[in-house]
Design an enzyme around this catalytic site. Structure first.
Site, PDB file in Angstrom:
ATOM      1  N   LYS A   1      36.312  42.563  36.978  1.00 34.79           N
ATOM      2  CA  LYS A   1      36.949  41.884  35.844  1.00 34.79           C
ATOM      3  C   LYS A   1      36.548  40.416  35.736  1.00 34.79           C
ATOM      4  CE  LYS A   1      41.349  40.974  38.235  1.00 34.79           C
ATOM      5  NZ  LYS A   1      41.266  39.516  38.283  1.00 34.79           N
ATOM      6  N   THR A   2      36.450  39.707  36.887  1.00 37.52           N
ATOM      7  CA  THR A   2      36.057  38.286  36.839  1.00 37.52           C
ATOM      8  C   THR A   2      34.645  38.145  36.289  1.00 37.52           C
ATOM      9  OG1 THR A   2      37.468  37.862  38.765  1.00 37.52           O
ATOM     10  CG2 THR A   2      35.871  36.160  38.184  1.00 37.52           C
TER      11      THR A   2
ATOM     12  N   ASP B   1      43.631  36.364  32.418  1.00 37.26           N
ATOM     13  CA  ASP B   1      43.404  37.236  33.565  1.00 37.26           C
ATOM     14  C   ASP B   1      44.751  37.711  34.124  1.00 37.26           C
ATOM     15  OD1 ASP B   1      42.118  38.574  35.571  1.00 37.26           O
ATOM     16  OD2 ASP B   1      41.694  36.800  36.788  1.00 37.26           O
ATOM     17  N   GLU B   2      44.762  38.860  34.799  1.00 36.14           N
ATOM     18  CA  GLU B   2      45.976  39.422  35.418  1.00 36.14           C
ATOM     19  C   GLU B   2      47.125  39.510  34.405  1.00 36.14           C
ATOM     20  OE1 GLU B   2      45.678  40.771  38.161  1.00 36.14           O
ATOM     21  OE2 GLU B   2      44.352  39.662  39.502  1.00 36.14           O
TER      22      GLU B   2
ATOM     23  N   ARG C   1      42.460  48.377  48.518  1.00 33.55           N
ATOM     24  CA  ARG C   1      41.855  47.259  49.272  1.00 33.55           C
ATOM     25  C   ARG C   1      40.764  47.776  50.197  1.00 33.55           C
ATOM     26  NH1 ARG C   1      42.452  44.435  45.831  1.00 33.55           N
ATOM     27  NH2 ARG C   1      43.359  46.249  44.815  1.00 33.55           N
TER      28      ARG C   1
END
Length: 650
Positions: free
Chosen positions: A28-29, A214-215, A602
């Site tokens: 996403k970044t 974002d988020e 994770r």
């Protein structure tokens, strides 16, 4: 930078409202950074009219670093890349003339808020931290619903609600009297201003021609309204989020904000990013199976082009200590067999208390480890002391900072004197600083005490002058002139504590100087801007530090969000721990399932679940069952350590 099909579509969609459902590890970044570059280089947007909003300063800084590879220094400097609260603060400062605020206001942090409310409670509720936390949450909720103290008082029905409403009014009066804003004000005040003042709203809608967030799944009610107020003119925005990773409802986040977008913006276009670049296929398969049990408005399924991976192992301990011993044995084995470094191993848990036995076993086996804690660097007493000196320079009416520093180090001004000052300041409706300058204090204080207070006020004026003439030297001067380090040595006594505190003072001073000077990404700051940045850093940054040393990483599931590790242990997979008893009783299983999903995603290569048959709580031995979430996973992908029969129903 190569992009997959979904990422390319996300970057090129630049007209109208856009929602990107970005699954864990889907880049996403990378998409946000490429979209900003595309807006400037291909769509002729000016950098000064683009705003990218994140939830942490760390994420904002990372974005700037990535952009610096494709944009020039001026373009990055002109762009708004900040947290929600920093953008809200910017609007407040630029529109101060439209608000009933003094420009030299201070920010009130969570610890200060807790201490103040505890002081208010004195004599009513003694030492009840839980009640104070409930009040803090209630005040935050009311502010984010744009409810004033008077409105809350009119809605209060029960005795507790009436008491809380009265304290809310008292709290707000204290803030305004001290010329202070709290964390929630930084969103609520600018949002109400944008709502009620069309001239201001038009100005900011013109100033921000394209907004990226974002988020987005972590936004609350006021943040959503904030976004709407900025974007309603042209609806040119990109919101990036993942409803499956919404794990912060306990602090006000509303995952339903993703679902109501279509109603408020009918032309909304949604792009799903499902290609995960982090995890092996089997890990993603069990993650997808688990989260499928939640109700979804948008269907999403992660996939990977990496190898499928080994079976997911479930370790069963007789008790908590045996569980910890088995985890450590697995770490030693994996390190030997697969050459995995300690820092690539993470042990994730639901609550901080679960780390205690793990630490004991890790120490016993001589395995280095690091515990990621959520307490901020800025909550340390020596940092709060020095920051309070800077706060009083910026805002002399900051009563809280005044009370903290007037006797730090000791100036022999007693508690009785300070209590009299506080009462008289309320009576006269003046700040403690204003009152201390006033000749009236001679009527109720001894001459010797008055002289000490006057001397302190003169000294504050002296360092305030120095802050204008030689800001780089300011903190050095304060530390030296008040003999702060000598005072710490006398106060702390223990060698380790003294060294840690002095190191913290040094770190704080170096950071202060670097902010005065500026760097490639941030312009030089004045004292007011530095105090603001440091207070916001305190309020926002709760993420783990960058991992440098080769140590096993211990952290809560909440703290692990945004991180990745080759080897992950999710411990305490017991019914009543994950999901917690509280979530079971309050029927909040879906968020616990999302939290488990975050933990699973994770893991890059190896994933272990662990639980124990019995554990101790408040001196009692409790016998428990495996978590219901283990039974929601595809059993063909699991390897249970024991011959446990899967027949449990929830």
């Amino acid at each position: 930078m190569s992009l997959n099909f979904a990422q390319k579509n996300a970057v090129k969609l630049v007209t109208g409202p856009c929602l990107i459902l970005a699954g864990a590890g889907s880049g996403k970044t990378k998409v946000i950074v490429n979209k900003i570059i595309h807006l400037i280089k291909c769509c002729k947007h000016k950098s000064k009219n683009i705003a990218a909003v994140t939830f942490t300063n760390k994420a904002a800084h990372e974005m700037k670093v990535r952009l610096s590879k494709n944009l020039n220094f001026l373009e990055i400097q002109e762009m708004i890349i900040s947290t929600f609260h920093a953008l809200g603060l910017r609007i407040i400062k630029e529109e101060i003339n439209s608000l009933k605020l003094n420009s030299n206001f201070s920010l009130f942090d969570g610890k200060d808020q807790e201490k103040l409310l505890k002081k208010f409670f004195n004599g009513i509720i003694k030492n009840n931290r839980k009640t104070i936390k409930q009040l803090m949450f209630a005040i935050s909720l009311w502010k984010n619903q744009f409810l004033s103290p008077c409105q809350v008082q009119s809605l209060a029905q029960t005795e507790t609600e009436k008491i809380f409403a009265d304290f809310y009014k008292k709290y707000e009066f204290y803030l305004r009297d001290s010329n202070m804003l709290d964390f929630d004000d930084l969103i609520c005040i600018p949002t109400l201003l944008l709502k009620n003042n069309q001239t201001v709203r038009n100005r900011w809608q013109k100033k921000i021609s394209y907004l990226l967030v974002d988020e987005y799944q972590d936004t609350n009610n006021s943040q959503y309204e904030f976004i709407k107020m900025i974007t309603t003119a042209n609806s040119n925005f990109t919101l990036v989020g993942d409803d499956d990773q919404s794990i912060y409802s306990w602090r006000g986040a509303q995952p339903q904000n993703i679902f109501i977008l279509k109603k408020d913006f009918p032309t909304l276009k949604t792009i799903k990013m499902e290609h995960n670049y982090r995890s092996y296929g089997r890990i993603l398969k069990i993650a997808n199976s688990l989260i499928a049990n939640n109700v979804h408005f948008f269907e999403k399924k992660l996939f990977s082009k990496l190898k499928y991976g080994n079976l997911i192992k479930i370790i069963v301990g007789d008790n908590e200590e045996n569980e910890a011993e088995k985890i450590v044995e697995k770490i030693i084995y994996q390190r030997s067999k697969n050459c995995i470094k300690y820092k690539e191993c993470a042990i994730l848990y639901r609550g901080n208390h679960q780390s205690r036995i793990l630490e004991k076993i890790l120490i016993k086996k001589n395995i280095p480890y690091n515990i990621s804690k959520t307490s901020s660097f800025f909550y340390r007493p020596e940092i709060k002391d020095l920051l309070s000196y800077l706060r009083i320079i910026v805002n002399p009416n900051d009563n809280y900072a005044f009370m903290r520093i007037i006797n730090t180090p000791s100036r022999q001004i007693g508690l009785t004197t300070l209590s009299k000052l506080e009462k008289f300041s309320i009576l006269k409706n003046k700040s403690l600083f204003q009152l201390s300058e006033n000749i009236e204090i001679e009527s109720f204080l001894k001459k010797n005490t008055v002289n000490k207070i006057k001397k302190f006020i003169l000294w504050i004026k002296k360092i305030t002058k120095l802050s204008h003439t030689n800001p780089l030297y300011l903190l050095n001067y304060i530390i030296s002139d008040i003999k702060y380090e000598e005072w710490l040595i006398k106060k702390l006594k223990e060698k380790n504590k003294i060294q840690n505190s002095i190191n913290n003072v040094y770190t704080f001073n170096q950071w202060f100087k670097s902010m005065i000077k500026g760097n490639d990404f941030d312009k030089p700051m004045n004292i007011s801007q530095i105090v603001t940045r440091m207070t916001l850093q305190d309020l926002i940054e709760k993420n783990p530090k960058q991992i440098n040393d080769d140590q096993v990483q211990l952290m809560t599931l909440h703290s692990s969000k945004g991180l990745e590790f080759s080897l992950v242990f999710m411990i305490g997979m017991n019914e009543g721990i994950l999901p917690s008893y509280k979530s079971i009783n309050e029927n909040k299983i879906e968020e616990e399932r999302r939290l488990t999903y975050v933990g699973i995603t994770r893991a890059k290569k190896h994933l272990f679940f662990t639980y124990c048959r019995k554990f101790s709580q408040y001196g009692q031995i409790l016998y428990t069952e495996p978590s219901r979430f283990l039974f929601e996973l595809p059993q063909e992908d699991l390897c249970w350590e024991s011959n446990f029969k899967i027949n449990k129903k929830y």
